[in-house]
Design a protein around this motif. Structure first.
Motif, mmCIF file in Angstrom:
data_model
loop_
_atom_site.group_PDB
_atom_site.id
_atom_site.type_symbol
_atom_site.label_atom_id
_atom_site.label_comp_id
_atom_site.label_asym_id
_atom_site.label_seq_id
_atom_site.Cartn_x
_atom_site.Cartn_y
_atom_site.Cartn_z
ATOM 1 N N LEU A 322 21.371 38.437 52.583
ATOM 2 C CA LEU A 322 22.192 37.535 51.786
ATOM 3 C C LEU A 322 22.876 38.260 50.628
ATOM 4 N N LEU A 323 22.204 39.269 50.086
ATOM 5 C CA LEU A 323 22.753 40.019 48.955
ATOM 6 C C LEU A 323 23.979 40.836 49.334
ATOM 7 N N TRP A 324 24.029 41.310 50.559
ATOM 8 C CA TRP A 324 25.095 42.223 50.998
ATOM 9 C C TRP A 324 26.496 41.696 50.670
ATOM 10 N N PRO A 325 26.907 40.516 51.137
ATOM 11 C CA PRO A 325 28.267 40.058 50.814
ATOM 12 C C PRO A 325 28.439 39.670 49.349
ATOM 13 N N VAL A 326 27.390 39.129 48.740
ATOM 14 C CA VAL A 326 27.510 38.712 47.334
ATOM 15 C C VAL A 326 27.739 39.921 46.429
ATOM 16 N N GLY A 327 26.948 40.982 46.635
ATOM 17 C CA GLY A 327 27.110 42.175 45.821
ATOM 18 C C GLY A 327 28.411 42.908 46.082
ATOM 19 N N THR A 328 28.892 42.844 47.321
ATOM 20 C CA THR A 328 30.119 43.563 47.671
ATOM 21 C C THR A 328 31.356 42.921 47.066
ATOM 22 N N PHE A 329 31.406 41.598 47.048
ATOM 23 C CA PHE A 329 32.631 40.915 46.628
ATOM 24 C C PHE A 329 32.512 40.162 45.306
ATOM 25 N N GLY A 330 31.310 40.047 44.761
ATOM 26 C CA GLY A 330 31.114 39.223 43.573
ATOM 27 C C GLY A 330 31.881 39.675 42.348
ATOM 28 N N LEU A 331 32.042 40.992 42.175
ATOM 29 C CA LEU A 331 32.724 41.514 40.989
ATOM 30 C C LEU A 331 34.233 41.609 41.161
ATOM 31 N N LEU A 332 34.746 41.176 42.298
ATOM 32 C CA LEU A 332 36.179 41.295 42.562
ATOM 33 C C LEU A 332 36.910 39.977 42.344
ATOM 34 N N THR A 333 36.209 38.933 41.883
ATOM 35 C CA THR A 333 36.865 37.654 41.632
ATOM 36 C C THR A 333 37.642 37.698 40.329
ATOM 37 N N GLY A 334 38.683 36.906 40.250
ATOM 38 C CA GLY A 334 39.533 36.917 39.072
ATOM 39 C C GLY A 334 39.061 36.021 37.951
ATOM 40 N N SER A 335 38.087 35.166 38.208
ATOM 41 C CA SER A 335 37.607 34.199 37.222
ATOM 42 C C SER A 335 36.351 34.726 36.533
ATOM 43 N N LEU A 336 36.287 34.632 35.206
ATOM 44 C CA LEU A 336 35.107 35.049 34.462
ATOM 45 C C LEU A 336 33.890 34.240 34.890
ATOM 46 N N HIS A 337 34.031 32.931 34.933
ATOM 47 C CA HIS A 337 32.890 32.093 35.293
ATOM 48 C C HIS A 337 32.503 32.271 36.759
ATOM 49 N N GLY A 338 33.476 32.491 37.631
ATOM 50 C CA GLY A 338 33.158 32.769 39.018
ATOM 51 C C GLY A 338 32.399 34.073 39.166
ATOM 52 N N GLU A 339 32.811 35.077 38.412
ATOM 53 C CA GLU A 339 32.136 36.371 38.457
ATOM 54 C C GLU A 339 30.711 36.255 37.923
ATOM 55 N N LEU A 340 30.538 35.530 36.835
ATOM 56 C CA LEU A 340 29.203 35.334 36.281
ATOM 57 C C LEU A 340 28.304 34.590 37.266
ATOM 58 N N ALA A 341 28.855 33.590 37.949
ATOM 59 C CA ALA A 341 28.070 32.831 38.925
ATOM 60 C C ALA A 341 27.640 33.716 40.092
ATOM 61 N N MET A 342 28.561 34.521 40.611
ATOM 62 C CA MET A 342 28.235 35.402 41.729
ATOM 63 C C MET A 342 27.177 36.434 41.333
ATOM 64 N N MET A 343 27.300 36.965 40.124
ATOM 65 C CA MET A 343 26.303 37.933 39.671
ATOM 66 C C MET A 343 24.960 37.251 39.417
ATOM 67 N N GLY A 344 24.980 35.975 39.032
ATOM 68 C CA GLY A 344 23.735 35.235 38.914
ATOM 69 C C GLY A 344 23.023 35.120 40.249
ATOM 70 N N VAL A 345 23.772 34.842 41.304
ATOM 71 C CA VAL A 345 23.194 34.773 42.649
ATOM 72 C C VAL A 345 22.655 36.145 43.068
ATOM 73 N N ALA A 346 23.438 37.196 42.812
ATOM 74 C CA ALA A 346 22.994 38.548 43.165
ATOM 75 C C ALA A 346 21.697 38.907 42.451
#
Length: 452
Positions: A322-346
């Motif tokens: 599950l971590l594989w796609p989240v870690g690969t693409f989580g930091l490439l989002t344009g939204s601050l809150h979206g990026e924080l949410a993805m990194m929270g999941v990671a």
């Protein structure tokens, strides 16, 4: 099995008593202090770089391979002492040492002085975890050990969250205090005061550890045993011990790069300052890590069945997938809150894996070799994981000049490469475990808690 080495009220079958749980909390507190001292620097990268004229590569070296080399060098001798001497005194000495070195970071005037102080922190921290996890293995039975270990393994995320949220607030407060005429805080830069303040509580933790009565089960410590027996055990069982240790080491490459660079990556890509970053990301780091750690320990305790090692390895494989796609693409989002949410999941997924990382070794290793086995696992993780992750991300950031945000791209690439390697290694370890079942041979050392 009501033997003299067990405390009153902790008879066989009754489970660990309140004293064991209280000591587990104290050990978790000490480990939390180590991560506050270790990680607060990740929020202070920019002011330290400006004050000491450092590059990203130099900062990665300071946090990475140079830190981990001395961690490794000190960990094995200290683990041998933990298996042969009074553990509480050893842990207290280590905590006092790294706390003092954290405070000395405030007075570093150049790269080499800061490097020397960080090396001192590494050497001190290396002595805590092998002794602490070996102590928990003696105190808790196979059913409750995952929960006790998960409590201890909360520290990287509670400590990291406190370092980010508390460190950001502290940095802002000291900056304000320094602006007051005549304030003592004007004598040093704000980042220097942060090191002084966060290093002091570790001295209290060291004093509290001395209150532990460090008694061991009769016959658990074998006189005259050295590292040779531990090395022979690893050589004999390398197909599972070595494969699993390497899986955790590779995963630590990603976690350590996150610990060092994730706040800076988000600040650079989204244009937020240190105080704002600490306020936003600190709670996410703490809550995501705590949720992953607690849920993993409780799940394995409740649903792990008789073969806890198999349950741990299968759960890890699911989480890394599950971590594989989240870690690969989580930091490439344009939204601050979206990026924080993805990194929270990671961070939730990584914390779930790392909270269980010592359990296979705790279950399969003979009691009198347990601290040394855990030290080898920690040493390999430090050398190939903690050592490689920060410097690799720093070097990639300095050279990915074509990327819009080089540091974010570097972290994404590391996640994309690390996760499939970890999946392969964990699968190999799981297959080997099904064949050899070392946990059945090591279960005698986990029959009942031995200390109060």
């Amino acid at each position: 099995m009501a033997q003299g080495g067990m405390d009153e009220g902790e008879a066989a079958g009754a489970g660990p008593g309140w004293r064991s749980w209280l000591i587990a909390l104290l050990l978790a507190f000490c480990y939390t202090m180590s991560y506050v001292d270790r990680q607060v620097i990740s929020l202070l990268i920019e002011p330290i770089k400006a004050a000491l004229s450092l590059s990203d590569t130099q900062f990665g070296l300071m946090q990475g391979i140079s830190f981990s080399l001395f961690y490794v060098a000190a960990s094995l001798p200290l683990a041998w002492l933990a298996d042969h001497t009074r553990r509480s005194r050893l842990m207290a000495a280590c905590i006092a040492a790294w706390s003092a070195m954290t405070m000395l970071c405030a007075f570093a005037a150049n790269f080499w002085q800061m490097l020397a102080a960080r090396i001192g922190i590494a050497a001190g921290e290396s002595g805590l975890t092998p002794a602490a996890l070996a102590t928990l293995s003696d105190r808790f039975d196979p059913r409750t050990l995952p929960t006790a270990t998960a409590m201890y393994m909360l520290a990287p995320f509670v400590g990291g969250g406190l370092a980010l949220a508390g460190g950001g607030a502290l940095y802002a407060a000291v900056t304000h205090w320094a602006a007051v005429d005549g304030s003592i805080f004007a004598a040093l830069d704000a980042w220097q005061w942060v090191f002084l303040i966060v290093g002091a509580p570790g001295l209290l933790a060291a004093a509290l550890l001395l209150l532990i009565r460090d008694r061991r089960p009769a016959g658990s410590a074998r006189e005259g045993q050295g590292m040779g027996e531990m090395i022979a055990f690893f050589r004999r069982e390398w197909r599972i011990m070595g494969t699993y240790a390497m899986a955790m080491s590779v995963l630590m490459t990603l976690l350590s790069s996150y610990v060092t660079w994730l706040p800076a990556a988000i600040m650079r890509s989204k244009g937020v300052d240190e105080a704002t970053m600490g306020t936003l990301f600190g709670p996410i780091y703490l809550l995501s890590g705590a949720a992953g750690t607690i849920s993993a320990g409780v799940l394995i305790m409740a649903r792990g069945g008789e073969d806890k090692v198999r349950a741990v390895l299968r759960y890890m494989i699911l989480l890394v997938a599950l971590l594989w796609p989240v870690g690969t693409f989580g930091l490439l989002t344009g939204s601050l809150h979206g990026e924080l949410a993805m990194m929270g999941v990671a961070l939730f997924l990584i914390s779930s894996v790392t909270s269980l990382s010592s359990l296979p070794f705790q279950y399969v290793t003979p009691r009198h070799l347990r601290a040394q086995a855990i030290a080898i696992l920690a040493a390999l993780s430090a050398l190939f994981g903690t050592g490689l992750g920060p410097v690799l991300a720093g070097v990639m950031s300095d050279h990915l000049t074509g990327a819009r945000f080089p540091l974010s791209m570097a972290l994404s690439i590391i996640a994309a490469v690390v996760c499939p390697i970890v999946l392969l290694l964990l699968t190999m370890a799981l297959r080997r475990h099904a064949t050899v079942r070392l946990d059945l041979a090591g279960r005698e050392g986990l029959i009942a808690p031995a200390l109060a």
